[in-house]
Structures are given as C-alpha cells and as structure tokens.
Design a protein around this motif. Structure first.
Motif, PDB file in Angstrom:
ATOM      1  N   GLU A 113       0.842  -1.285   0.047  1.00  0.00           N
ATOM      2  CA  GLU A 113       0.041   0.013   0.018  1.00  0.00           C
ATOM      3  C   GLU A 113       1.033   1.206   0.044  1.00  0.00           C
ATOM      4  N   TYR A 114       2.159   0.894   0.432  1.00  0.00           N
ATOM      5  CA  TYR A 114       3.084   2.085   0.398  1.00  0.00           C
ATOM      6  C   TYR A 114       3.853   2.072  -0.717  1.00  0.00           C
ATOM      7  N   MET A 115       3.823   1.427  -1.975  1.00  0.00           N
ATOM      8  CA  MET A 115       4.435   1.503  -3.126  1.00  0.00           C
ATOM      9  C   MET A 115       3.951   2.789  -3.704  1.00  0.00           C
ATOM     10  N   ASN A 116       4.994   3.088  -4.549  1.00  0.00           N
ATOM     11  CA  ASN A 116       4.534   4.139  -5.796  1.00  0.00           C
ATOM     12  C   ASN A 116       4.562   3.584  -7.006  1.00  0.00           C
ATOM     13  N   PRO A 117       3.643   3.392  -7.822  1.00  0.00           N
ATOM     14  CA  PRO A 117       2.223   3.717  -7.504  1.00  0.00           C
ATOM     15  C   PRO A 117       1.765   2.411  -6.440  1.00  0.00           C
ATOM     16  N   VAL A 118       0.790   2.769  -5.931  1.00  0.00           N
ATOM     17  CA  VAL A 118       0.137   1.770  -4.818  1.00  0.00           C
ATOM     18  C   VAL A 118      -0.214   0.568  -5.554  1.00  0.00           C
ATOM     19  N   LEU A 119       0.005  -0.610  -4.990  1.00  0.00           N
ATOM     20  CA  LEU A 119      -0.448  -1.608  -5.758  1.00  0.00           C
ATOM     21  C   LEU A 119      -1.856  -2.044  -5.882  1.00  0.00           C
ATOM     22  N   SER A 120      -2.393  -2.496  -6.900  1.00  0.00           N
ATOM     23  CA  SER A 120      -3.471  -2.821  -7.143  1.00  0.00           C
ATOM     24  C   SER A 120      -3.732  -4.360  -6.992  1.00  0.00           C
ATOM     25  N   THR A 121      -4.625  -4.902  -5.863  1.00  0.00           N
ATOM     26  CA  THR A 121      -4.365  -6.228  -5.379  1.00  0.00           C
ATOM     27  C   THR A 121      -5.714  -6.818  -4.779  1.00  0.00           C
ATOM     28  N   LEU A 122      -5.814  -8.192  -4.971  1.00  0.00           N
ATOM     29  CA  LEU A 122      -7.109  -8.576  -4.174  1.00  0.00           C
ATOM     30  C   LEU A 122      -6.617  -9.113  -2.789  1.00  0.00           C
ATOM     31  N   CYS A 123      -7.326  -8.430  -1.927  1.00  0.00           N
ATOM     32  CA  CYS A 123      -6.816  -8.523  -0.543  1.00  0.00           C
ATOM     33  C   CYS A 123      -7.443  -9.856  -0.062  1.00  0.00           C
ATOM     34  N   GLN A 124      -6.785 -10.666   0.951  1.00  0.00           N
ATOM     35  CA  GLN A 124      -7.127 -11.369   1.705  1.00  0.00           C
ATOM     36  C   GLN A 124      -8.049 -10.950   2.955  1.00  0.00           C
ATOM     37  N   PRO A 125      -9.097 -11.463   3.508  1.00  0.00           N
ATOM     38  CA  PRO A 125      -9.617 -11.118   4.519  1.00  0.00           C
ATOM     39  C   PRO A 125      -8.882 -11.374   6.007  1.00  0.00           C
ATOM     40  N   MET A 126      -7.465 -10.867   6.339  1.00  0.00           N
ATOM     41  CA  MET A 126      -6.925 -11.538   7.334  1.00  0.00           C
ATOM     42  C   MET A 126      -7.615 -11.692   8.572  1.00  0.00           C
ATOM     43  N   ASP A 127      -8.225 -10.615   9.022  1.00  0.00           N
ATOM     44  CA  ASP A 127      -9.046 -10.729  10.367  1.00  0.00           C
ATOM     45  C   ASP A 127      -9.751 -12.015  10.444  1.00  0.00           C
ATOM     46  N   GLU A 128     -10.703 -12.135   9.436  1.00  0.00           N
ATOM     47  CA  GLU A 128     -11.638 -13.154   9.378  1.00  0.00           C
ATOM     48  C   GLU A 128     -10.934 -14.413   9.240  1.00  0.00           C
TER      49      GLU A 128
END
Lengths: 334, 334
Positions: free
Chosen positions: B284-299
């Motif tokens: 998320e701190y890359m430049n540009p911010v990486l587009s990605t499919l997030c895994q639901p870590m908490d769940e």
DNA sequence: CTGAAAGCGCTAACAA
DNA sequence: TTGTTAGCGCTTTCAG
C-alpha cells in the motif's frame, strides 16, 4: 507412546532406546535396528520436556528476538543461526511480542534449555542490574546496548552500530547538500528505544552545524510502524511547514513518510530530500529508492555469535563492539 | 533454585508452593504470603519443562506458522492470539523455518504442551494421511487446504480464500480493461504451493476469455521473495516481450516486479498494468500503490480459531470455509 | 488448609 | 554392549 512402550515392543531396555535415539555409540546394530523399526512403525516422538528435564548439560545458545515482524532482524537471525551451528552449538530461538518481557523469557529459557549463553536481538536499553539478576549465563546484546541502564559494562557484551553517530552522519549528508531545515521523524521521542539515541545524534549534528533545534521540525509518532509514520507525517504536513529535508530514524518509517509526502504533492528528492538508517530490503524497492545508512547485518550477527562463544569457552571477556554503517546512495538524496 | 528450595525457605511443603504458584484456592493467606515473599526475593522461576511434564491436562491450542518473515501472517497471528485468549484457551506459538517440517513440529508440540487442538498458518497443500498420523488432535489449516493431498475432508478443517478463483478474478480485471497479453509472475510453477493454485486460476481465466496460454508470458522464479521476483522479471525483460499487463501471484513478488519494470523504462500502469493477490500493508506504500485482491486477514484468523474451538468443545464437525477477497483499487490498474 | 509420596517421560551413572 | 535405577523439577492425588 513413551520410551517404555518402545522398549517393550522392541524387546530392549529403555536405556538402549534412549541410546539409539540420541545416537550414542556402544549400541549393537541389531538393537539399533529393532528400536528404529518400532520407532518408525509407531512414528514415536520423544517428549522434549522430559528430555530437557533429564539432561544435565546442553550445547544450547539461546537467542531472544523482540518482534517477529521486523525484517531487519530476520536477516541477522539467519546469520546467527548459521554461525552458532558452525561453532558446534545449537540455537534455541525464542520470539517475543513487543509487549513481552525479554528478561523473563530469557530466564525461563535458561532454566528450561540449560543454556550456555544468550543473544538478545533487539531490545530495551535500560535494564537494571536487579532485573538481570535472573540471568546467570553470559549474554550479548545484538544491535543495541544498555545505553541508559545502570549495567556494568563488564557484565555483558554488545555489538551494534553507533546509533548516535549514524544519525549524525545522516544529518551531515543532508547538510552537505545544502539543507538547513531538516525535520526528524522518530518514535517516542523518549521511549528508551534506539529512536531516542538517534534523535540525540540528530540534535548533536544540528548543534555542530549551527542549525539549532526547531520543535516544529520534530515529527514524533507512536511506533516504528509504517502506518503510524505515514499518518504522523500526513498530519504534520497539514500545517504549512518550512523544511527541505527529513531524517527518518528508520527505513520503515521513511517508507511511510514517502507516501505522505507524495500525497501532499511533494516530490522526492526535488522538494524534499530524505534519508534514514537501517538498510532493509524493502526500502530498496521503493520508488524512489530510499537513501539510507545500512547496518552491517551479517557482521552484526556473526560478531554476536563470536562474542558469546568466546566467553562460553573462556577465551575472552565481555566486550562492546561498534560496527560502521555504509551509505546506500539511493534516490531520495540529490 | 527449585521448588524444593522455596519450600524449605518458606517453611512449607512443595505442594503448598505449587498451589501458590498456580493460584489454587485452599491456601491460607499466611502461607501464600510467605511463599510469595521467598519467590520474589530470589526471583525464582519454575522450570517449564518440569511443569509441562507433571501436568495432566492443559488449555493449550498450538499455532504453527511457516516463515516468520511473512508480513501477511503476522497480521493474522495477532487476531488468532486474541481470539484464542478470548475463548478461554492459551496460545502456544511455534514458528518454523521454510525448510522445517511442520508436521514434526506440530507432533512435538502436541506431546510437549498437551495440545487440545492445532492451527497451521500457511503450509504445504500435499500432506498425506500417513504423514499426519502423528497428529492426534483436531487441526485447522489457515489460508490453505490439502488441495493436492489425499486427506479426507472430514479429518481436518480449513479456512482460506479460493485461490484459484482469486487469480481468475485478477486476470478478469485485467481483461475487462482490455488487456489481451497478460503475463504471470509466479514461483514454482509446480512447487505444491499456493502459487500453483493461483497459476491454475490464471490459465483457467485465459482459457475462458479465449486468450490461450503463452509460454513466453510465464515468469517463473525461485521463491516468493521480493528479490527473486525483481531478478526474474528483470531477466525476463531482457528479451523483447509482447505484453501489456502482469498478474503477480503475490503482493511481495509484485513489488519486486515494479522495480524491474521501472528500471526497464516501463511506466505503470500506462505501459504495463499490474495486479496481485494478498493485500499486505507494504504494498500500500508502493509508488504507485499496488492494485491487489486482499485476503480478509482478520476473518481468516478469527474463523480458524472458531473452527478449532468448536471442534475441541464438541460443538461442531470439521468444515472447510472459503472467504471472499476484496479488490484494493490501487494505482497499478487504470 | 497442608504434607507425603507417587508419578510425568526421559537421561545418565553404575553395574553387570 | 546392555539393563537397572536414581533422579530432573514439578503437579496431583490422597490422607490427614
């Protein structure tokens, strides 16, 4: 399944089983085979607790690491593990959370694993004698030392960079490029961590260069985390700030800062120069690549092992080793 | 210092000391105070090995994590620890190196700590029944499942995303933006890891969209590491490649790819679009911010705990839970 | 409420 | 080369 069962099934005594399991000599091949067969068949696994309890000595060197997510440590850890093995010892690793007490963890380990020595990888700088009285084996602090504590220098070893000096050098690089308004991004500032030491180096440099400390240029955040750094800098930038460079006390925090600066429309290094300390892998993949003073990770690790081993083997006394940093030029400096 | 010494010094029996140490009721305040005083004075720490050995039960749930440096896991781990505690159990964490055998580690733990259940955070997908026969408590796989193994689905639980489908969706996003020449960055490709599954999703998508698999668009590297990804992509780019997008099977690898692309003069997302799977903080701190499919870590974490606990308490049977991913738009997609 | 004593599963003398 | 046995330090009945 206990060693007794195995002994019975293999038709031998428990001691024979124990000998086989521990690769002792003086066991007939027949006995060995019989035992191995039974062990394999039942995939028997000896109970470590019982094992440790029964044992009178060990060749264990404990390593307690604070914070398992710190990429900086993983690297050093690999080296430490390697060197410990090469020195003929066994590494027993203990990871602890950032809120856990490493002295307690170490003391527990010392008794359980019959440690010969200890390495602390990362930790607080302010232990007192009293706190450390529960540790009875020689130990070395890796990447830090008891800077603000009351520990006798002869009672432990350490290997680290000169954090104060590294910070000084970082600021110096900025100054040499003509920067006069240098902000600092830190955690704390008086959390007793390395942040504090590096901050001291920052102020010392400002002083030497006749710049004077400006409170408006101190960005203090709650942790070493990338997000806190980002949030902190973002918030700090809300007000109009008069600065041309930032010294971040860690790579990780610098990475958070970069995003905040970018979002504020500041170009790096054109509008704002940036330098940090650490040299972790990730910061090399930033855009632009982070300029930073790299800690010599390999040497930090191998030296730490050398220190404990030398003391364990009575070859040396407690020492305090300071290793130099090297500049990674990067692209956040002009 | 053993419990015997404390007993002697406090003028009570070892059992009384034991009771005090374990907060048992039925100890007079006087006795308690006396013991506590001696314990404090000598800062005595009971030996854990002996403790575990003597104990007949526990409230321990084991968690074995593969690879301590994976930022993706640290996050989930926090949740797991939290939930285990809230459920009234104790988490026993075991970190293992990428080359260690997690089954062995788990089996050891099970005996030593008298575990009630186990959670595997990350791991291989190809265990066999035989290998797992050394584990006798219920376990759940978190973030993966026995996809290529021969395990009976009723013999364990799992909670994960649908990796194949996530990869499919990633490619779909690219396709929907008009990309026809989509490269894939993976590790393996048949290392039995999640990389393999995601690659399968990639090929399935290509197939569905009538794109066809082009070997020249497969960038296969040796690990999930950022450096290997960087080196791999850099090398791959040496030849003239005809592509407009890359699907990286992990955020970390995508980060390596970004630098290689940048150095090759490719602008993201103008020249090359990029999408990955995971959603770690750093990307998320890359430049540009990486587009990605997030895994639901908490769940993922909380569900894993729910699953083991339900089984331990006999409230439920083994289940396999699939959780959805969410798109982080980012800036590497148009 | 307290103490004595029997293990927990293994290792390590010591004998044989 | 093997077996017997006494611990390792603690928990846990079981009496008292």
């Amino acid at each position: 399944m206990t060693i007794k069962d195995i002994a019975r099934l293999a038709g031998v005594s428990v001691s024979t089983v124990s000998r086989v399991l521990n690769n002792h000599p003086d066991v007939s091949d027949t006995a060995k085979e019989k035992v191995m067969a039974v062990v394999a068949e039942h995939n028997y696994i000896p109970n470590t607790s019982a094992r440790e309890l029964g044992k009178s000595t060990s060749d264990n060197i404990g390593v307690v690491v604070r914070g398992m997510s710190n990429p900086f440590y993983t690297n050093i850890l690999t080296v430490i593990g390697d060197r410990i093995e090469k020195a003929g010892y066994t590494m027993v690793l203990q990871q602890i959370g950032s809120s856990d007490d490493e002295i307690m963890a170490a003391a527990l380990m010392e008794r359980e694993k019959r440690l010969l020595g200890l390495i602390f990888l990362g930790g607080k700088l302010d232990y007192t004698k009293k706190q450390l009285s529960s540790i009875n084996v020689p130990f070395v602090c890796c990447t830090f030392w008891n800077q603000y504590g009351t520990l006798d220098k002869n009672s432990y070893s350490s290997v680290s960079i000169d954090d104060n000096q590294a910070a000084y050098k970082a600021v110096e690089h900025l100054y040499n490029q003509g920067h006069k308004k240098i902000a600092v991004l830190l955690s704390g500032p008086d959390d007793g961590s390395v942040s504090q030491v590096r901050f001291a180096g920052y102020t010392r440099a400002l002083n030497d260069f006749g710049l004077g400390l400006d409170k408006n240029l101190i960005i203090s955040v709650n942790s070493f985390g990338i997000k806190d750094a980002y949030d902190g800098v973002k918030k700090w930038l809300k007000k109009d700030r008069d600065f041309t460079a930032i010294f971040a006390i860690s790579d990780n925090m610098a990475m958070g800062a970069m995003k905040a600066l970018r979002e504020a429309g500041k170009s790096i290094p054109k509008d704002v120069a940036l330098i940090a300390i650490d040299g972790i892998e990730a910061s090399e993949y930033m855009n632009p690549v982070l300029s930073t003073l790299c800690q010599p990770m390999d040497e930090l690790g191998s030296e730490a092992v050398k220190l404990v081993v030398d003391i364990i083997e009575g070859r040396d006394e407690h020492k305090h080793v300071i290793l130099p940093t090297t500049l990674r030029k990067g692209e956040t400096l002009k």
